[in-house]
Design a protein around this motif. Structure first.
Motif, mmCIF file in Angstrom:
data_model
loop_
_atom_site.group_PDB
_atom_site.id
_atom_site.type_symbol
_atom_site.label_atom_id
_atom_site.label_comp_id
_atom_site.label_asym_id
_atom_site.label_seq_id
_atom_site.Cartn_x
_atom_site.Cartn_y
_atom_site.Cartn_z
ATOM 1 N N ALA A 8 0.853 -1.169 0.057
ATOM 2 C CA ALA A 8 -0.234 0.002 -0.200
ATOM 3 C C ALA A 8 0.971 1.310 0.093
ATOM 4 O O ALA A 8 0.256 2.388 -0.487
ATOM 5 C CB ALA A 8 -0.915 0.234 1.101
ATOM 6 N N GLN A 9 2.132 1.318 0.583
ATOM 7 C CA GLN A 9 2.903 2.325 0.593
ATOM 8 C C GLN A 9 3.363 2.907 -0.596
ATOM 9 O O GLN A 9 3.772 3.879 -0.952
ATOM 10 C CB GLN A 9 3.949 2.392 1.591
ATOM 11 N N PHE A 10 3.542 1.772 -1.662
ATOM 12 C CA PHE A 10 3.832 2.390 -3.010
ATOM 13 C C PHE A 10 2.641 2.567 -3.952
ATOM 14 O O PHE A 10 2.914 2.651 -5.172
ATOM 15 C CB PHE A 10 4.597 0.934 -3.521
ATOM 16 N N SER A 11 1.278 2.274 -3.592
ATOM 17 C CA SER A 11 0.286 2.666 -4.529
ATOM 18 C C SER A 11 -0.076 3.944 -4.701
ATOM 19 O O SER A 11 0.286 4.725 -4.063
ATOM 20 C CB SER A 11 -1.045 1.769 -3.841
ATOM 21 N N PRO A 12 -0.716 4.245 -5.866
ATOM 22 C CA PRO A 12 -0.871 5.624 -6.274
ATOM 23 C C PRO A 12 -1.965 6.031 -5.314
ATOM 24 O O PRO A 12 -2.738 5.462 -4.698
ATOM 25 C CB PRO A 12 -1.139 5.512 -7.605
#
Length: 150
Positions: A39-43
């Protein structure tokens, strides 16, 4: 060393000293779940609600059509017929205007059902299924009971 770049050689051996060490696991902090790590890399939406605003602006509404005197008189006659036959719980079809809550205009809707109540005080028709139609927005009324008024 013909053909080999000196920088490539340094790059390939850059992490040789640590590459085979065991992965560090903190004793103070619990390990993050994989779903949270992903989730920390999701847009993210930088402009929250922007797409909703665009969709709302693009949504079309119809203008309320003001009835002429002939049409008002015709609807008035049909309302009297409806009141006369009200005890029979007639089934009618009403086309009426529903104002839009967010912008100017609205939509014309057609509803078919049996009349439960004619509220002359609040000027509305109540159908058995709970639909409420305000008389000032009625555009057309049809049904078997109006057969001789058309």
């Amino acid at each position: 060393m013909k053909g080999k770049n000196i920088f490539q050689e340094k790059e390939t051996h850059k992490y040789d000293d640590i590459i085979h060490l065991p992965h560090h696991v903190s004793t103070k902090h619990p390990q993050m779940a994989l779903s949270d790590r992903a989730a920390q890399f999701s847009p993210f939406a930088a402009l929250t609600g922007h797409e909703d605003s665009i969709r709302e602006t693009a949504r079309r509404t119809e203008a309320f059509l003001e009835l002429d005197e002939d049409k008002k008189e015709q609807l008035d006659e049909k309302m009297h017929v409806l009141q006369e036959y009200f005890s029979e719980k007639p089934e009618i079809m009403v086309t009426y205007f529903v104002p839009d809550e967010k912008k100017a205009g609205g939509a014309y809707v057609t509803h078919r059902g049996r009349i439960r109540k004619i509220d002359t005080y609040l000027r509305r028709l109540l159908f058995e299924d709970g639909t409420e139609v305000h008389m000032q927005y009625i555009f057309e009324m049809d049904g078997e009971i109006f057969g001789d008024t058309e």
